[in-house]
Design an enzyme around this catalytic site. Structure first.
Site, mmCIF file in Angstrom:
data_model
loop_
_atom_site.group_PDB
_atom_site.id
_atom_site.type_symbol
_atom_site.label_atom_id
_atom_site.label_comp_id
_atom_site.label_asym_id
_atom_site.label_seq_id
_atom_site.Cartn_x
_atom_site.Cartn_y
_atom_site.Cartn_z
ATOM 1 N N ASP A 1 0.393 -3.558 9.923
ATOM 2 C CA ASP A 1 -1.017 -3.244 10.115
ATOM 3 C C ASP A 1 -1.859 -4.446 10.529
ATOM 4 O O ASP A 1 -3.043 -4.288 10.834
ATOM 5 C CB ASP A 1 -1.600 -2.647 8.830
ATOM 6 C CG ASP A 1 -1.065 -1.245 8.556
ATOM 7 O OD1 ASP A 1 -0.237 -0.760 9.353
ATOM 8 O OD2 ASP A 1 -1.467 -0.639 7.546
ATOM 9 N N THR B 1 0.829 -1.211 0.000
ATOM 10 C CA THR B 1 0.000 0.000 0.000
ATOM 11 C C THR B 1 0.855 1.249 0.000
ATOM 12 O O THR B 1 0.593 2.210 -0.725
ATOM 13 C CB THR B 1 -0.939 0.005 1.223
ATOM 14 O OG1 THR B 1 -1.869 -1.076 1.091
ATOM 15 C CG2 THR B 1 -1.710 1.314 1.311
ATOM 16 N N GLY C 1 -8.639 12.620 10.180
ATOM 17 C CA GLY C 1 -7.301 12.169 10.552
ATOM 18 C C GLY C 1 -6.265 12.504 9.500
ATOM 19 O O GLY C 1 -6.473 13.367 8.640
ATOM 20 N N HIS D 1 22.939 28.072 10.135
ATOM 21 C CA HIS D 1 22.111 29.257 9.904
ATOM 22 C C HIS D 1 22.251 29.697 8.448
ATOM 23 O O HIS D 1 23.354 29.700 7.900
ATOM 24 C CB HIS D 1 22.567 30.399 10.822
ATOM 25 C CG HIS D 1 21.881 31.703 10.530
ATOM 26 N ND1 HIS D 1 20.591 31.964 10.953
ATOM 27 C CD2 HIS D 1 22.306 32.805 9.846
ATOM 28 C CE1 HIS D 1 20.257 33.185 10.545
ATOM 29 N NE2 HIS D 1 21.277 33.720 9.873
#
Length: 468
Positions: free
Chosen positions: A309, A41, A181, A441
């Site tokens: 998942d 996915t 979300g 910087h």
């Protein structure tokens, strides 16, 4: 046909392919099975294509606003077909890269649907004949699929999942997004940038509910400024489709409301993809559709592991990859080195959002006395140069030990910079130790030093508070 392996991985997403490559590098004979394309996915229908479209649509929006930099650009248009082609080209390049890596590391790749059988065997469905592999160890990494709300009207052709929206060849003129979300706000960013009328309906009281409340508040203001209509604490009751348009019916502040658009996107999360994963009489212990695992990611079936998942926990690609590495190392008899407890969260809106560790509220809920340092990025030189939206970097440290506990960032390049805090938290670094390093910087990264300085008595580039 059959084959015997030390490790057989089902699923070639960011969890599976990383686990397979790591296992092969550690000397284990490894096979991987994928029914679609390598990358899962994330590479094909999630992270990568979404970020590609965010990049392209953001360029379009920036070109329309180029006058503020003294650049005149008239008649700026976009070709949605070419945006889609760029997205697919990006995906193809990364998928090919994964395929090459699997081959180069000696991983045997099988195309087809992998199903776990008894005695740690895996059947691969093929058109001509089935292939059966035997694995000393099996890693389940079949990932997830979009979750569809069980409310009336969600079966309409105009109610889309993220997969279907990616496949569209034309940009919608108007879109209702159910859910507030990460998936929701990223898609809202893409299509609002392209001039689409967006409405977000979120059931919870705030956007990106799992993140710091200040991030949610700032994000809502920025998205509204860009023309996105946002309704929180809005409970969707159903969807009706008529004459080529969709109407979402919802309740907000005890009042029945409705909104109409060309399409509806259901973006309420994802659920485990276990379709066809388990054969007859072979199923590990599960809860709410997820495989239960122990601390080693081993399921109730000895030698069968699950990651990503498929299990409870953070549903993110980099978390699945880290879990895959840990499992492969354990199977090879190595001591894992990745700390899985600190998972960075990223949202690719503009400005970007990133977090790691605890928020101030979470620390207080756990009874930890903390101190916080915050730097508003409107005082950062690089942010002024690029005229970024208002953002901030917030650092949470233990008041007693001075150790970094968490960080929340909403600014340009936040998703790149959050790694500094992940490293700090996992290694137990203190504020003083983080301040030892000089920062270049002008960079956005200087904001981290300023937020840390604020913890130590006051940032250099912030006007001191008046003493009472």
């Amino acid at each position: 046909m059959s084959g015997k392996y030390d490790v057989v991985v089902i699923g070639a997403g960011p969890g599976g392919y990383v686990a397979a490559i790591k296992a092969a590098k550690l000397g284990l004979k490894t096979a991987i099975i994928e029914e679609r394309r390598a990358g899962g996915t994330c590479l094909n229908r999630g992270c990568i294509p979404a970020k590609a479209m965010i990049h392209a649509s953001s360029l379009y929006r920036e070109m329309q606003e180029a006058e503020r930099f003294g650049i005149s650009a008239s008649d700026v248009t976009y070709d949605y077909g070419k945006i889609v082609a760029y997205k697919e080209e990006t995906t193809d390049k990364l998928v090919q890269g994964v395929e090459q890596l699997l081959k180069a590391n000696g991983v045997d790749v099988y195309d087809g649907k992998g199903t776990l059988l008894e005695e740690k065997k895996v059947r691969i469905r093929k058109e001509q004949e089935d292939v059966v592999l035997e694995g000393e160890n099996i890693i389940l990494a079949s990932g997830s699929k979009p979750l569809i709300l069980p409310i009336p009207g969600m079966d309409s052709e105009r109610v889309l999942t993220s997969d279907a929206l990616f496949a569209m060849k034309e940009a919608p003129k108007s879109l209702i997004i159910i859910g507030g979300g990460v998936i929701s706000v990223e898609f809202a960013t893409v299509y609002a940038n392209l001039g689409c009328k967006i409405t977000i309906l979120e059931a919870m009281p705030k956007l990106v509910p799992n993140m710091d409340k200040e991030i949610s508040q700032n994000l809502k203001m920025i998205l509204k400024k860009r023309g996105i209509d946002i309704h929180t604490s809005a409970a969707v009751q159903g969807v009706t489709t008529e004459d080529g348009t969709c109407t979402c019916h919802y309740i907000e502040k005890d009042q029945e409301q409705e909104v109409t658009a060309d399409y509806v996107l259901c973006a309420v999360g994802r659920c485990p993809n276990t379709d066809g994963l388990f054969g007859e009489n072979v199923k590990p212990d599960m809860e709410r559709g997820r495989v239960l695992v122990n601390a080693n990611f081993e399921s109730s079936i000895p030698g069968v592991y699950a990651i990503g998942d498929l299990i409870f926990g953070v549903q993110l690609a980099h978390a699945a990859s880290a879990q895959g590495i840990v499992v492969a190392e354990k199977l090879a008899g190595k001591e894992p080195f990745i700390d899985l407890s600190i998972v960075p969260g990223c949202v690719y809106t503009d400005p970007e959002i990133a977090s790691a560790g605890m928020t101030e509220d979470q620390a207080k809920e756990n009874g930890i006395a903390v101190k916080c340092g915050k730097f508003i990025m409107s005082a950062n030189g690089k942010s002024i140069i690029t005229q970024e939206e208002r953002g901030f970097i917030k650092v949470v440290a233990d008041e007693a030990t001075d150790k970094i506990l968490g960080a929340q960032m909403m600014c340009a390049r936040a998703t790149d910079m959050i790694g500094e805090f992940v490293t700090a938290i996992t290694n137990g670094l203190t504020v003083e130790q983080m301040l030892k390093g000089m920062r270049s910087h002008p960079t956005y990264n200087e904001g981290i030093g300023e937020a840390l300085e604020e913890l130590e008595g006051g940032a250099i580039h912030v006007v001191p508070r008046k003493k009472k």
